[in-house]
Write a protein that holds these residues in place. Structure first.
Motif, mmCIF file in Angstrom:
data_model
loop_
_atom_site.group_PDB
_atom_site.id
_atom_site.type_symbol
_atom_site.label_atom_id
_atom_site.label_comp_id
_atom_site.label_asym_id
_atom_site.label_seq_id
_atom_site.Cartn_x
_atom_site.Cartn_y
_atom_site.Cartn_z
ATOM 1 N N PRO A 1 43.142 44.154 17.657
ATOM 2 C CA PRO A 1 43.202 45.494 18.276
ATOM 3 C C PRO A 1 41.999 45.799 19.150
ATOM 4 O O PRO A 1 42.128 46.401 20.218
ATOM 5 N N ARG B 1 53.880 46.240 23.369
ATOM 6 C CA ARG B 1 55.134 45.710 22.838
ATOM 7 C C ARG B 1 54.893 44.262 22.416
ATOM 8 O O ARG B 1 54.074 43.567 23.017
ATOM 9 N N SER C 1 51.175 48.313 17.560
ATOM 10 C CA SER C 1 52.463 48.851 18.024
ATOM 11 C C SER C 1 52.321 50.196 18.716
ATOM 12 O O SER C 1 53.231 50.619 19.436
ATOM 13 N N GLN C 2 51.200 50.854 18.534
ATOM 14 C CA GLN C 2 50.960 52.129 19.216
ATOM 15 C C GLN C 2 50.554 51.936 20.673
ATOM 16 O O GLN C 2 50.533 52.903 21.439
ATOM 17 N N HIS C 3 50.230 50.685 21.045
ATOM 18 C CA HIS C 3 49.678 50.436 22.374
ATOM 19 C C HIS C 3 50.431 49.383 23.178
ATOM 20 O O HIS C 3 50.375 49.410 24.413
ATOM 21 N N PHE D 1 58.171 45.411 13.794
ATOM 22 C CA PHE D 1 57.223 45.675 14.873
ATOM 23 C C PHE D 1 57.539 44.875 16.143
ATOM 24 O O PHE D 1 56.904 45.097 17.179
ATOM 25 N N ALA E 1 50.913 47.313 12.864
ATOM 26 C CA ALA E 1 51.169 48.756 12.937
ATOM 27 C C ALA E 1 50.232 49.422 13.949
ATOM 28 O O ALA E 1 50.654 50.279 14.742
ATOM 29 N N GLU E 2 48.975 49.020 13.936
ATOM 30 C CA GLU E 2 48.017 49.588 14.895
ATOM 31 C C GLU E 2 48.345 49.164 16.321
ATOM 32 O O GLU E 2 48.352 49.989 17.248
#
Length: 212
Positions: free
Chosen positions: A206, A101, A97-99, A125, A94-95
């Motif tokens: 991350p 692919r 996926s903000q940055h 995701f 989830a984290e």
């Protein structure tokens, strides 16, 4: 910063390695063959498995074919009933996926993969998944990861592979992609000198991505 992450699957996103080994061991024990576990762990580096031991010992091809099907049944039974979660995976994805692919590149068979992901929160995701049926040559050949790069329209330097085995690492290196190796008990003795990063768990990923 990397734009794409290509995840190996078994041992990285789900803890299935030991159950697959037990399924192989059980299926071969049914015909009186004892798997050498230490040899199995060594052979994993070369993409070999328990049934290669049986072939080398003279078990016939009809028996091998039959017991592979038996193995598949045992393994799928374990996948449906045993704990295979790796703690914190969904939160890490989830984290990330903000940055970036993401995709999965696995040697799992489609039938096994689909059982594994019944009710799990991993696939949403991912942009796509490549299972063993989706390419001709398996790891350590680079084809699986090169196929994923083409699907993304990406170059090697834009991506990071996350693996837990030497054959997966070698596939990534041959494809020209940096690789982060995550610790797994089954592959802890493998040679990971070519890895770009060594991490104890996905929780460290991350930080690697955001610092790159």
């Amino acid at each position: 910063m990397k734009k794409y992450i290509l995840f190996d699957h078994d041992g990285v996103l789900v803890d299935t390695e030991s159950w697959y080994y037990l399924a192989c061991e059980r299926a071969l024990a049914d015909i009186g063959f004892t798997v050498d576990r230490d040899r199995y762990l060594r052979d994993m580096r070369l993409g070999l498995g328990a049934f290669d031991q049986a072939v080398a010992a003279g078990v016939t091809e009809p028996e091998i074919s039959r017991q592979r099907r038996v193995r598949d049944g045992y393994y799928q039974g374990y996948l449906r009933t045993e704990a295979i979660e790796i703690e914190g995976v969904a939160e890490v994805l989830a984290e990330l996926s903000q940055h970036v692919r993401m995709a999965i590149v696995t040697t799992s068979k489609r039938a096994d993969f689909e059982i594994i992901h019944e009710g799990r929160q991993i696939l949403p995701f991912m942009d796509f998944v490549l299972v063993r049926d989706d390419y001709r040559q398996a790891k350590p050949h680079p084809e699986p990861y090169l196929t994923a790069l083409r699907r993304f329209g990406a170059t090697g330097p834009e991506a990071l592979v996350v693996e837990d085995s030497a054959r997966g690492l070698n596939a990534a290196v041959a494809a020209g992609i940096d690789c982060a190796v995550v610790h797994h008990e089954f592959t802890s003795s493998h040679d990971f000198t070519l890895a770009t990063h060594r991490i104890a768990s996905l929780a460290e990923l991350p930080g690697l991505i955001l610092e790159a």
